[in-house]
Motif scaffolding. Structure first.
Motif, PDB file in Angstrom:
ATOM      1  N   CYS A 141       0.847  -1.201   0.000  1.00 40.68           N
ATOM      2  CA  CYS A 141       0.000   0.000   0.000  1.00 40.68           C
ATOM      3  C   CYS A 141       0.878   1.245   0.000  1.00 40.68           C
ATOM      4  CB  CYS A 141      -0.918   0.012   1.219  1.00 40.68           C
ATOM      5  SG  CYS A 141      -2.162  -1.297   1.197  1.00 40.68           S
ATOM      6  N   LEU A 142       0.372   2.296  -0.588  1.00 40.80           N
ATOM      7  CA  LEU A 142       1.065   3.576  -0.631  1.00 40.80           C
ATOM      8  C   LEU A 142       0.129   4.624  -0.042  1.00 40.80           C
ATOM      9  CD1 LEU A 142       3.511   5.266  -1.531  1.00 40.80           C
ATOM     10  CD2 LEU A 142       2.398   5.519  -3.758  1.00 40.80           C
ATOM     11  N   ILE A 143       0.519   5.193   1.102  1.00 39.48           N
ATOM     12  CA  ILE A 143      -0.349   6.100   1.845  1.00 39.48           C
ATOM     13  C   ILE A 143       0.365   7.436   2.003  1.00 39.48           C
ATOM     14  CG2 ILE A 143      -1.505   6.493   4.066  1.00 39.48           C
ATOM     15  CD1 ILE A 143      -1.803   3.433   4.268  1.00 39.48           C
ATOM     16  N   GLY A 144      -0.323   8.515   1.644  1.00 42.70           N
ATOM     17  CA  GLY A 144       0.271   9.845   1.692  1.00 42.70           C
ATOM     18  C   GLY A 144       0.344  10.414   3.096  1.00 42.70           C
ATOM     19  N   ASP A 145       0.624  11.708   3.181  1.00 43.09           N
ATOM     20  CA  ASP A 145       0.776  12.391   4.459  1.00 43.09           C
ATOM     21  C   ASP A 145      -0.581  12.775   5.047  1.00 43.09           C
ATOM     22  OD1 ASP A 145       3.526  12.285   4.014  1.00 43.09           O
ATOM     23  OD2 ASP A 145       3.588  14.299   3.138  1.00 43.09           O
ATOM     24  N   ARG A 146      -0.633  12.825   6.382  1.00 40.93           N
ATOM     25  CA  ARG A 146      -1.784  13.327   7.142  1.00 40.93           C
ATOM     26  C   ARG A 146      -3.073  12.604   6.789  1.00 40.93           C
ATOM     27  NH1 ARG A 146       1.294  17.205   5.456  1.00 40.93           N
ATOM     28  NH2 ARG A 146      -0.089  17.832   3.780  1.00 40.93           N
ATOM     29  N   VAL A 147      -2.967  11.332   6.546  1.00 37.97           N
ATOM     30  CA  VAL A 147      -4.136  10.477   6.297  1.00 37.97           C
ATOM     31  C   VAL A 147      -4.671   9.980   7.634  1.00 37.97           C
ATOM     32  CG1 VAL A 147      -4.869   8.252   5.330  1.00 37.97           C
ATOM     33  CG2 VAL A 147      -3.435   9.797   3.984  1.00 37.97           C
ATOM     34  N   VAL A 165      -3.346  -0.875  -2.262  1.00 38.89           N
ATOM     35  CA  VAL A 165      -4.239   0.278  -2.185  1.00 38.89           C
ATOM     36  C   VAL A 165      -3.389   1.549  -2.174  1.00 38.89           C
ATOM     37  CG1 VAL A 165      -5.812   1.532  -0.644  1.00 38.89           C
ATOM     38  CG2 VAL A 165      -6.147  -0.919  -1.065  1.00 38.89           C
ATOM     39  N   GLU A 166      -3.867   2.589  -2.869  1.00 43.34           N
ATOM     40  CA  GLU A 166      -3.231   3.905  -2.824  1.00 43.34           C
ATOM     41  C   GLU A 166      -4.177   4.897  -2.154  1.00 43.34           C
ATOM     42  OE1 GLU A 166      -1.688   5.386  -6.488  1.00 43.34           O
ATOM     43  OE2 GLU A 166      -1.119   3.388  -7.204  1.00 43.34           O
ATOM     44  N   ILE A 167      -3.651   5.656  -1.203  1.00 44.02           N
ATOM     45  CA  ILE A 167      -4.450   6.644  -0.481  1.00 44.02           C
ATOM     46  C   ILE A 167      -3.705   7.971  -0.509  1.00 44.02           C
ATOM     47  CG2 ILE A 167      -5.529   7.266   1.707  1.00 44.02           C
ATOM     48  CD1 ILE A 167      -5.585   4.287   2.401  1.00 44.02           C
ATOM     49  N   GLY A 168      -4.330   9.006  -1.062  1.00 41.98           N
ATOM     50  CA  GLY A 168      -3.694  10.301  -1.188  1.00 41.98           C
ATOM     51  C   GLY A 168      -3.675  11.084   0.114  1.00 41.98           C
ATOM     52  N   SER A 169      -2.852  12.095   0.170  1.00 44.15           N
ATOM     53  CA  SER A 169      -2.677  12.900   1.368  1.00 44.15           C
ATOM     54  C   SER A 169      -3.984  13.563   1.802  1.00 44.15           C
ATOM     55  CB  SER A 169      -1.625  13.977   1.122  1.00 44.15           C
ATOM     56  OG  SER A 169      -0.358  13.394   0.917  1.00 44.15           O
ATOM     57  N   CYS A 170      -4.128  13.677   3.129  1.00 45.81           N
ATOM     58  CA  CYS A 170      -5.247  14.374   3.769  1.00 45.81           C
ATOM     59  C   CYS A 170      -6.597  13.689   3.554  1.00 45.81           C
ATOM     60  CB  CYS A 170      -5.323  15.836   3.320  1.00 45.81           C
ATOM     61  SG  CYS A 170      -3.825  16.774   3.700  1.00 45.81           S
ATOM     62  N   THR A 171      -6.578  12.438   3.171  1.00 41.60           N
ATOM     63  CA  THR A 171      -7.812  11.660   3.059  1.00 41.60           C
ATOM     64  C   THR A 171      -8.199  11.116   4.425  1.00 41.60           C
ATOM     65  OG1 THR A 171      -7.718  11.105   0.721  1.00 41.60           O
ATOM     66  CG2 THR A 171      -8.665   9.441   2.167  1.00 41.60           C
ATOM     67  N   LYS A 172      -9.517  11.018   4.693  1.00 39.66           N
ATOM     68  CA  LYS A 172     -10.027  10.504   5.960  1.00 39.66           C
ATOM     69  C   LYS A 172     -10.917   9.294   5.705  1.00 39.66           C
ATOM     70  CE  LYS A 172      -9.944  15.025   8.218  1.00 39.66           C
ATOM     71  NZ  LYS A 172     -10.746  16.058   8.932  1.00 39.66           N
ATOM     72  N   ILE A 173     -10.612   8.212   6.399  1.00 39.81           N
ATOM     73  CA  ILE A 173     -11.394   6.978   6.294  1.00 39.81           C
ATOM     74  C   ILE A 173     -11.917   6.665   7.685  1.00 39.81           C
ATOM     75  CG2 ILE A 173     -11.402   4.570   5.571  1.00 39.81           C
ATOM     76  CD1 ILE A 173      -8.860   5.193   3.941  1.00 39.81           C
ATOM     77  N   GLN A 174     -13.228   6.678   7.844  1.00 43.02           N
ATOM     78  CA  GLN A 174     -13.833   6.576   9.165  1.00 43.02           C
ATOM     79  C   GLN A 174     -14.068   5.119   9.589  1.00 43.02           C
ATOM     80  OE1 GLN A 174     -14.417   9.311  11.111  1.00 43.02           O
ATOM     81  NE2 GLN A 174     -13.549  10.652   9.545  1.00 43.02           N
ATOM     82  N   THR A 187     -11.038  -2.299  -0.330  1.00 44.53           N
ATOM     83  CA  THR A 187     -10.620  -3.539  -0.965  1.00 44.53           C
ATOM     84  C   THR A 187      -9.316  -3.376  -1.749  1.00 44.53           C
ATOM     85  OG1 THR A 187     -11.466  -5.430  -2.244  1.00 44.53           O
ATOM     86  CG2 THR A 187     -11.840  -3.220  -3.160  1.00 44.53           C
ATOM     87  N   ALA A 188      -8.697  -4.508  -2.081  1.00 37.24           N
ATOM     88  CA  ALA A 188      -7.455  -4.490  -2.847  1.00 37.24           C
ATOM     89  C   ALA A 188      -7.648  -3.789  -4.191  1.00 37.24           C
ATOM     90  CB  ALA A 188      -6.956  -5.916  -3.077  1.00 37.24           C
ATOM     91  N   HIS A 189      -6.585  -3.117  -4.653  1.00 41.79           N
ATOM     92  CA  HIS A 189      -6.567  -2.429  -5.945  1.00 41.79           C
ATOM     93  C   HIS A 189      -7.517  -1.232  -5.991  1.00 41.79           C
ATOM     94  CE1 HIS A 189      -4.166  -5.751  -7.600  1.00 41.79           C
ATOM     95  NE2 HIS A 189      -5.010  -6.551  -6.986  1.00 41.79           N
ATOM     96  N   THR A 190      -7.719  -0.604  -4.853  1.00 45.32           N
ATOM     97  CA  THR A 190      -8.512   0.628  -4.778  1.00 45.32           C
ATOM     98  C   THR A 190      -7.578   1.829  -4.776  1.00 45.32           C
ATOM     99  OG1 THR A 190     -10.365  -0.384  -3.604  1.00 45.32           O
ATOM    100  CG2 THR A 190     -10.063   1.982  -3.285  1.00 45.32           C
ATOM    101  N   ARG A 191      -8.048   2.933  -5.339  1.00 47.24           N
ATOM    102  CA  ARG A 191      -7.270   4.179  -5.300  1.00 47.24           C
ATOM    103  C   ARG A 191      -8.149   5.294  -4.763  1.00 47.24           C
ATOM    104  NH1 ARG A 191      -5.173   8.023 -10.133  1.00 47.24           N
ATOM    105  NH2 ARG A 191      -3.617   9.193  -8.956  1.00 47.24           N
ATOM    106  N   LEU A 192      -7.714   5.892  -3.660  1.00 52.41           N
ATOM    107  CA  LEU A 192      -8.365   7.068  -3.095  1.00 52.41           C
ATOM    108  C   LEU A 192      -7.413   8.243  -3.269  1.00 52.41           C
ATOM    109  CD1 LEU A 192      -9.586   5.517   0.297  1.00 52.41           C
ATOM    110  CD2 LEU A 192     -10.755   5.482  -1.924  1.00 52.41           C
ATOM    111  N   GLU A 193      -7.848   9.274  -3.953  1.00 56.02           N
ATOM    112  CA  GLU A 193      -6.972  10.418  -4.182  1.00 56.02           C
ATOM    113  C   GLU A 193      -6.956  11.346  -2.963  1.00 56.02           C
ATOM    114  OE1 GLU A 193      -7.822  12.268  -7.931  1.00 56.02           O
ATOM    115  OE2 GLU A 193      -7.073  10.545  -9.071  1.00 56.02           O
ATOM    116  N   GLU A 194      -6.367  12.540  -3.100  1.00 55.19           N
ATOM    117  CA  GLU A 194      -6.199  13.460  -1.989  1.00 55.19           C
ATOM    118  C   GLU A 194      -7.540  14.041  -1.533  1.00 55.19           C
ATOM    119  OE1 GLU A 194      -4.768  13.782  -4.945  1.00 55.19           O
ATOM    120  OE2 GLU A 194      -2.615  13.447  -4.627  1.00 55.19           O
ATOM    121  N   GLN A 195      -7.631  14.277  -0.212  1.00 56.40           N
ATOM    122  CA  GLN A 195      -8.764  14.970   0.406  1.00 56.40           C
ATOM    123  C   GLN A 195     -10.097  14.274   0.165  1.00 56.40           C
ATOM    124  OE1 GLN A 195      -8.669  19.227  -0.285  1.00 56.40           O
ATOM    125  NE2 GLN A 195      -6.431  19.242  -0.313  1.00 56.40           N
TER     126      GLN A 195
END
Length: 246
Positions: free
Chosen positions: A116-122, A134-143, A149-157
């Motif tokens: 997984c690749l996770i950005g800053d302040r996630v 999974v890729e998660i961009g900076s400043c994203t919030k997951i509650q 799931t595998a192979h998901t991409r969440l961009e910034e914010q």
């Protein structure tokens, strides 16, 4: 012996280590890291300065899939890397082969799988499951209790509300054909997904889209549009005052 630290682990200045903690060979702890009780830090893990790891967390473990699993473990996985100022909660589990940015919160009982690749302040909330690749961009919030799931991409914010479910396999584990089509959703910059919503395999949630609670999204959305229902349908534009940076 109230803790065990391998002689080849590198421990920075000002590090605090709790009782019954294990730090394996090659692990690197930056300055002013705080490690709780009963923590396991696996071999070669890199932990940035000022990070806090709470009691009974497991950091940098190798994946070990079931014998019947289709997941193939890369024997050359790189070490887990945590940026500076992260907070890792009690009973959190972080796998080898992922890279996590600075000032990331992984809350209690959450896990992050390999590659997984996770950005800053996630923010990854309590009980969240982040599967492999999974890729998660900076400043994203997951509650709380969301499933990524595998192979998901969440961009910034991006905002993912509690109980959201993402999916990646329209064949639900049957037929060889499915391996050619496995793909999680892509959630574009600034989009918001409401509580209990379900995103079906491969859908693209456009920038600033708003997905209402309980919606089932089976098609790509349009930017800055509110969607609701089963299946989700467009209702109206997102108000200007709710747009990112307004």
């Amino acid at each position: 012996m109230d803790r065990w630290i391998h002689p080849k682990a590198r421990i920075g200045d000002g590090v605090k280590i709790g009782l019954f903690t294990v730090i394996e060979e090659g692990a690197v702890l930056g300055d002013n890291v705080t490690v709780g009780n009963h923590v396991t830090i696996h071999a070669d893990t890199i932990i940035g300065a000022g990070t806090t790891i709470a009691d009974q967390a497991v950091v940098g473990r190798w994946p070990r899939p079931a014998q019947t699993s289709t997941v193939q473990v890369d024997t050359a996985l790189s070490p887990l890397s945590l940026g500076e100022g992260c907070t890792i909660g009690t009973h959190a589990v972080l796998y080898r082969g992922s890279r996590i940015g600075a000032e990331v919160l992984v809350a209690d009982h959450a896990f992050v799988r390999e590659q997984c690749l996770i950005g800053d302040r996630v923010l990854i909330g309590r009980g969240v499951a982040v599967e492999n690749r999974v890729e998660i961009g900076s400043c994203t919030k997951i509650q709380t209790n969301a499933y990524i799931t595998a192979h998901t991409r969440l961009e910034e914010q991006v905002f993912i509300a509690p109980g959201v479910t993402t999916t990646n396999d329209n064949y639900m584990g049957r037929t060889e054909e499915r391996f050619r089509h496995v793909k999680g959703p892509t959630v574009k910059r600034g989009a918001r997904v409401g509580g209990g919503a379900i995103l079906l395999p491969g859908v693209v949630i456009a920038e600033e889209s708003f997905i209402a609670a309980g919606a089932v999204v089976h098609r790509d959305t349009e930017a800055a549009t509110v969607y609701a229902g089963v299946p989700a349908k467009p209702l109206r534009r997102v108000p200007e005052g709710e747009m990112r940076g307004s």
